[in-house]
Scaffold this active site. Structure first.
Site, PDB file in Angstrom:
ATOM      1  N   GLU A 320       0.815  -1.208   0.000  1.00 20.29           N
ATOM      2  CA  GLU A 320       0.000   0.000   0.000  1.00 20.29           C
ATOM      3  C   GLU A 320       0.859   1.273   0.000  1.00 20.29           C
ATOM      4  O   GLU A 320       0.863   2.037   0.967  1.00 20.29           O
ATOM      5  CB  GLU A 320      -0.921   0.006   1.225  1.00 20.29           C
ATOM      6  CG  GLU A 320      -1.890  -1.160   1.270  1.00 20.29           C
ATOM      7  CD  GLU A 320      -2.634  -1.271   2.589  1.00 20.29           C
ATOM      8  OE1 GLU A 320      -2.348  -0.455   3.498  1.00 20.29           O
ATOM      9  OE2 GLU A 320      -3.484  -2.168   2.731  1.00 20.29           O
ATOM     10  N   PRO A 321       1.594   1.528  -1.062  1.00 16.34           N
ATOM     11  CA  PRO A 321       2.363   2.786  -1.111  1.00 16.34           C
ATOM     12  C   PRO A 321       1.439   3.970  -1.332  1.00 16.34           C
ATOM     13  O   PRO A 321       0.541   3.937  -2.173  1.00 16.34           O
ATOM     14  CB  PRO A 321       3.286   2.571  -2.319  1.00 16.34           C
ATOM     15  CG  PRO A 321       2.496   1.662  -3.215  1.00 16.34           C
ATOM     16  CD  PRO A 321       1.740   0.737  -2.296  1.00 16.34           C
ATOM     17  N   ARG A 323       2.606   7.638   0.217  1.00 16.62           N
ATOM     18  CA  ARG A 323       3.665   8.648   0.219  1.00 16.62           C
ATOM     19  C   ARG A 323       4.712   8.350  -0.855  1.00 16.62           C
ATOM     20  O   ARG A 323       5.188   9.260  -1.542  1.00 16.62           O
ATOM     21  CB  ARG A 323       4.339   8.651   1.595  1.00 16.62           C
ATOM     22  CG  ARG A 323       5.465   9.650   1.756  1.00 16.62           C
ATOM     23  CD  ARG A 323       6.386   9.272   2.919  1.00 16.62           C
ATOM     24  NE  ARG A 323       5.669   8.798   4.075  1.00 16.62           N
ATOM     25  CZ  ARG A 323       5.331   9.544   5.099  1.00 16.62           C
ATOM     26  NH1 ARG A 323       5.589  10.828   5.087  1.00 16.62           N
ATOM     27  NH2 ARG A 323       4.692   9.023   6.134  1.00 16.62           N
ATOM     28  N   TYR A 364       5.214  16.082  13.484  1.00  9.75           N
ATOM     29  CA  TYR A 364       6.147  14.957  13.495  1.00  9.75           C
ATOM     30  C   TYR A 364       7.611  15.364  13.569  1.00  9.75           C
ATOM     31  O   TYR A 364       8.482  14.502  13.430  1.00  9.75           O
ATOM     32  CB  TYR A 364       6.000  14.130  12.199  1.00  9.75           C
ATOM     33  CG  TYR A 364       4.634  13.599  11.893  1.00  9.75           C
ATOM     34  CD1 TYR A 364       3.872  12.979  12.865  1.00  9.75           C
ATOM     35  CD2 TYR A 364       4.103  13.691  10.613  1.00  9.75           C
ATOM     36  CE1 TYR A 364       2.614  12.471  12.574  1.00  9.75           C
ATOM     37  CE2 TYR A 364       2.856  13.182  10.302  1.00  9.75           C
ATOM     38  CZ  TYR A 364       2.113  12.568  11.302  1.00  9.75           C
ATOM     39  OH  TYR A 364       0.878  12.061  10.994  1.00  9.75           O
ATOM     40  N   CYS A 391      -0.602  32.303  14.007  1.00  6.77           N
ATOM     41  CA  CYS A 391      -0.351  32.786  15.366  1.00  6.77           C
ATOM     42  C   CYS A 391       0.050  31.626  16.274  1.00  6.77           C
ATOM     43  O   CYS A 391      -0.646  31.272  17.222  1.00  6.77           O
ATOM     44  CB  CYS A 391      -1.600  33.484  15.885  1.00  6.77           C
ATOM     45  SG  CYS A 391      -1.311  34.445  17.372  1.00  6.77           S
ATOM     46  N   GLU A 392       1.172  31.014  15.953  1.00  3.36           N
ATOM     47  CA  GLU A 392       1.738  29.898  16.712  1.00  3.36           C
ATOM     48  C   GLU A 392       3.248  29.946  16.581  1.00  3.36           C
ATOM     49  O   GLU A 392       3.767  30.040  15.467  1.00  3.36           O
ATOM     50  CB  GLU A 392       1.261  28.549  16.162  1.00  3.36           C
ATOM     51  CG  GLU A 392      -0.180  28.207  16.430  1.00  3.36           C
ATOM     52  CD  GLU A 392      -0.440  27.801  17.872  1.00  3.36           C
ATOM     53  OE1 GLU A 392       0.534  27.422  18.575  1.00  3.36           O
ATOM     54  OE2 GLU A 392      -1.595  27.871  18.288  1.00  3.36           O
ATOM     55  N   TYR A 421       0.330  13.982   2.540  1.00  2.13           N
ATOM     56  CA  TYR A 421      -0.045  14.410   3.888  1.00  2.13           C
ATOM     57  C   TYR A 421       0.076  15.904   4.133  1.00  2.13           C
ATOM     58  O   TYR A 421       0.092  16.344   5.272  1.00  2.13           O
ATOM     59  CB  TYR A 421       0.748  13.636   4.952  1.00  2.13           C
ATOM     60  CG  TYR A 421       0.553  12.150   4.825  1.00  2.13           C
ATOM     61  CD1 TYR A 421      -0.648  11.567   5.172  1.00  2.13           C
ATOM     62  CD2 TYR A 421       1.556  11.344   4.301  1.00  2.13           C
ATOM     63  CE1 TYR A 421      -0.849  10.208   5.016  1.00  2.13           C
ATOM     64  CE2 TYR A 421       1.362   9.979   4.146  1.00  2.13           C
ATOM     65  CZ  TYR A 421       0.161   9.408   4.509  1.00  2.13           C
ATOM     66  OH  TYR A 421      -0.044   8.072   4.340  1.00  2.13           O
TER      67      TYR A 421
END
Length: 463
Positions: A320-321, A323, A364, A391-392, A421
């Site tokens: 199941e590729p 990415r 991540y 604003c982070e 993703y």
């Protein structure tokens, strides 16, 4: 584009306390083919092109930030995976990486199957014409409505993720007067060498049924007794962004051991196994991903060897590729807004996107490359942190990289390998408008997912 002057930040760094690079690259203008898609190059004037189109032209027509997907490269990767595994195995593209109706059509045309993990991913697949029998349906908490839709559509397999789901799927299939093909997802106790949040085969997590203490064997026992199910295989997925095949070897050995136990107890040899996906791609020049043919050869040898030792016929393999197909095919194009040097540390380069279009760095600690793409430069390398406009303080796109010291507001920079993703995990944080996905091929570009508008957001706000 403007070239306004700004105080220079640190130009060189031999060692970084955090981040990826230990020294600036020899040539800031070079494009590593490992991290850029196949048709990306620089034209005679030094501007980056994809599919024969200059990024300045693309930015003018489609705006920034935007994801530009190299359709030629995407299709080539689909063919490479299909060719590597051949007719005796199945390649399911993991739709969670990035899914759109155009992508579904490309997959269909290139002969790949599709893995979905929600009712709306399933709806997208069916709407775009993917034959239901070529769809696998995943998920740890599928609703009854989602299961019913999948069974009614005739999906090729449902991956069962819990004891409750075994009964639920069987009951719905019986209600509908059919028998549903199914896999049981098992957790095999393999610690993939990856981030904690994307390692999925150790026991302490939400996916699958553990091999430990006989739970997976009991799941098989129950599934084989239910009239609404046809159990055809075992599924295992050990994580994501994995380069080392050792984890797959351990996983395959444990799955084959379960197949042998099923044969010995029930007199049944399940005909298929799915070893999942998770193969890594190059986000930076130091990453070294395997080619599809290498992966196919390695997995086939592992399964054949383990089955031979157990006295089993080698089952049909699925992978199941997601990415590994779409990740390298796209880059995100940004315009530089402000440049803020911090003496003795680094220079902060703010762009017109950020964590709303790429949450992976914040989520991540993902590492990315970045390049000045609207021109080349002979300026010294400057240590930068590319950040967004949200604003982070954790709104970081590229944690540590080098860009030319003459970088200026209005320049275009691009982050490669953002096909997976990024758009699929994009958000409206700070009411940001999610960027478009633009497919580029043979000198033409077309929107396949349009940019959100203010009207889109306000239409949802019924207050």
């Amino acid at each position: 584009m403007s070239r306004s002057a700004h105080p220079a930040g640190p130009r060189h760094a031999d060692v970084l306390t955090e981040g990826h690079y230990s020294a600036p690259p020899a040539d800031l203008n070079s494009l590593d083919p490992k991290v850029w898609s196949g048709t990306v190059t620089r034209d005679k004037g030094g501007e980056l092109t994809v599919g024969g189109l200059e990024v300045s032209r693309l930015a003018e027509e489609f705006g920034t930030p935007a994801y530009f997907l190299d359709e030629t490269d995407f299709r080539a990767r689909c063919r490479a995976w299909a060719d590597a595994f051949g007719r005796d195995a199945d390649v399911f593209y993991a739709g969670k990486a990035f899914l759109s109706r155009a992508v579904v059509r490309w997959l269909h045309e290139e002969g790949l199957n599709l893995d979905v993990c929600s009712g709306t991913e399933l709806a997208t697949a069916l709407d775009a014409g993917m034959p239901a029998e070529r769809i696998a349906f995943h998920g740890n908490n599928k609703s009854e409505a989602e299961i019913r839709r999948a069974v009614e559509a005739g999906v090729g397999r449902i991956v069962l993720d819990s004891f409750q789901e075994i009964v639920r799927v069987a009951h719905i299939a019986q209600e509908l007067g059919t028998v549903q093909k199914a896999f049981i997802r098992v957790t095999v106790g393999v610690e993939a060498h990856t981030h904690e949040f994307i390692a999925t085969a150790h026991e302490d997590q939400k996916f699958g049924i553990a091999l430990a203490d006989g739970q997976a064997a009991e799941a098989v026992r129950r599934a084989l007794k239910l009239d609404g199910l046809k159990l055809i295989g075992i599924h295992s997925h050990i994580g994501s962004q994995i380069f080392d095949m050792a984890g797959f070897e351990v996983s395959a050995r444990r799955v084959v051991q379960l197949l042998a136990e099923v044969r010995d107890e029930h007199g049944v040899e399940l005909p298929e196994i799915d070893l999942g996906g998770g193969l890594g791609i190059a986000y930076t020049s130091e990453d070294d991903p395997r080619e599809p043919h290498e992966i196919a050869t390695a997995l086939s040898e592992i399964v054949t060897r383990e089955c031979s030792a157990a006295g089993l016929r080698a089952p049909r393999i699925s992978v199941e590729p997601g990415r590994a197909i779409v990740g390298p095919t796209a880059f995100t194009l940004y315009e530089v807004g402000t440049i803020k040097p911090l003496e003795g540390l680094r220079t902060y380069v703010s762009v017109d996107g950020g964590m709303s279009d790429n949450i992976r760095t914040a989520l991540y600690d993902a590492e990315y490359s970045v390049s000045l793409v609207s021109r080349t430069s002979d300026a010294e390398p400057m240590l930068v942190r590319v950040v967004g406009k949200h604003c982070e303080s954790g709104d970081i796109v590229v944690r540590d990289a080098f860009l030319p010291a003459d970088l200026a507001p209005g320049d275009l920079i691009a982050v490669p390998a953002t096909g997976a993703y990024c758009r699929s995990m994009a958000s409206n944080y700070n009411h940001a408008l999610r960027p478009p996905v633009v497919a580029v091929r043979d000198g033409s570009a077309r929107v396949i997912v349009r940019r959100e508008t203010e009207e889109d957001l306000l239409r949802l706000d019924v207050g």
